[in-house]
Design a protein around this motif. Structure first.
Motif, PDB file in Angstrom:
ATOM      1  N   ILE A  92     -33.085 130.897 -26.864  1.00  0.00           N
ATOM      2  CA  ILE A  92     -33.061 131.287 -28.273  1.00  0.00           C
ATOM      3  C   ILE A  92     -31.664 131.782 -28.631  1.00  0.00           C
ATOM      4  O   ILE A  92     -31.057 132.542 -27.884  1.00  0.00           O
ATOM      5  N   ASN A  98     -47.433 127.405 -35.193  1.00  0.00           N
ATOM      6  CA  ASN A  98     -47.532 126.816 -33.867  1.00  0.00           C
ATOM      7  C   ASN A  98     -46.658 125.576 -33.794  1.00  0.00           C
ATOM      8  O   ASN A  98     -46.653 124.754 -34.700  1.00  0.00           O
ATOM      9  N   ALA A 120     -34.304 135.305 -22.615  1.00  0.00           N
ATOM     10  CA  ALA A 120     -34.430 134.817 -23.989  1.00  0.00           C
ATOM     11  C   ALA A 120     -33.161 134.105 -24.449  1.00  0.00           C
ATOM     12  O   ALA A 120     -33.227 133.109 -25.165  1.00  0.00           O
ATOM     13  N   THR A 167     -46.800 134.091 -23.696  1.00  0.00           N
ATOM     14  CA  THR A 167     -45.686 134.987 -23.407  1.00  0.00           C
ATOM     15  C   THR A 167     -45.239 135.697 -24.678  1.00  0.00           C
ATOM     16  O   THR A 167     -44.812 135.070 -25.635  1.00  0.00           O
ATOM     17  N   ASP A 168     -45.347 137.029 -24.662  1.00  0.00           N
ATOM     18  CA  ASP A 168     -44.930 137.854 -25.790  1.00  0.00           C
ATOM     19  C   ASP A 168     -43.418 138.040 -25.739  1.00  0.00           C
ATOM     20  O   ASP A 168     -42.860 138.376 -24.687  1.00  0.00           O
ATOM     21  N   LEU A 169     -42.732 137.808 -26.849  1.00  0.00           N
ATOM     22  CA  LEU A 169     -41.276 137.935 -26.911  1.00  0.00           C
ATOM     23  C   LEU A 169     -40.815 139.334 -26.525  1.00  0.00           C
ATOM     24  O   LEU A 169     -39.762 139.492 -25.914  1.00  0.00           O
ATOM     25  N   LEU A 195     -36.416 136.826 -33.568  1.00  0.00           N
ATOM     26  CA  LEU A 195     -36.387 135.772 -32.547  1.00  0.00           C
ATOM     27  C   LEU A 195     -35.163 135.882 -31.654  1.00  0.00           C
ATOM     28  O   LEU A 195     -35.239 135.672 -30.453  1.00  0.00           O
ATOM     29  N   LEU A 197     -44.070 122.420 -27.762  1.00  0.00           N
ATOM     30  CA  LEU A 197     -42.858 122.655 -26.993  1.00  0.00           C
ATOM     31  C   LEU A 197     -42.616 121.513 -26.031  1.00  0.00           C
ATOM     32  O   LEU A 197     -43.569 120.910 -25.564  1.00  0.00           O
ATOM     33  N   PRO A 198     -41.415 121.170 -25.705  1.00  0.00           N
ATOM     34  CA  PRO A 198     -40.164 121.781 -26.172  1.00  0.00           C
ATOM     35  C   PRO A 198     -39.845 121.364 -27.598  1.00  0.00           C
ATOM     36  O   PRO A 198     -40.282 120.307 -28.038  1.00  0.00           O
ATOM     37  N   ALA A 214     -44.997 135.274 -30.081  1.00  0.00           N
ATOM     38  CA  ALA A 214     -45.328 134.797 -28.736  1.00  0.00           C
ATOM     39  C   ALA A 214     -45.033 133.320 -28.605  1.00  0.00           C
ATOM     40  O   ALA A 214     -45.098 132.565 -29.569  1.00  0.00           O
ATOM     41  N   PHE A 215     -44.701 132.935 -27.397  1.00  0.00           N
ATOM     42  CA  PHE A 215     -44.520 131.540 -27.020  1.00  0.00           C
ATOM     43  C   PHE A 215     -45.619 131.240 -26.013  1.00  0.00           C
ATOM     44  O   PHE A 215     -45.531 131.657 -24.861  1.00  0.00           O
ATOM     45  N   GLY A 216     -46.677 130.573 -26.488  1.00  0.00           N
ATOM     46  CA  GLY A 216     -47.863 130.402 -25.642  1.00  0.00           C
ATOM     47  C   GLY A 216     -48.472 131.763 -25.385  1.00  0.00           C
ATOM     48  O   GLY A 216     -48.761 132.504 -26.319  1.00  0.00           O
TER      49      GLY A 216
END
Length: 79
Positions: A55, A1, A51, A41-43, A25, A4-5, A37-39
């Protein structure tokens, strides 16, 4: 974990784990087990266009597209 940012660099030894994770990534590998995942949100549900704004993947092997040096330097800016 991570809070962010954030700017994050993955550095790995000679083993394949770090490289594989970096490729996931950077969406260079599309099929993998598990979830990134970002929070909430699934990549896997994020488009490549979205993305790529957040990234990037820079691997150890340089890849040069045909064209000028400027074309290669600005390649990532083209959408």
């Amino acid at each position: 974990n991570l809070a962010l940012p954030a700017h994050v660099a993955l550095v790995a030894g000679d083993g394949p784990g770090g490289s594989a994770f970096a490729r996931v990534l950077g969406q260079r590998i599309g099929v993998f087990e598990g979830r990134v995942a970002f929070g909430d949100t699934d990549l896997a549900g994020v488009s490549t266009a979205v993305a790529s704004r957040f990234i990037a993947y820079a691997g150890p092997d340089p890849v040069l597209a045909s064209g000028t040096l400027r074309d290669n330097l600005t390649y990532g800016l083209r959408r």
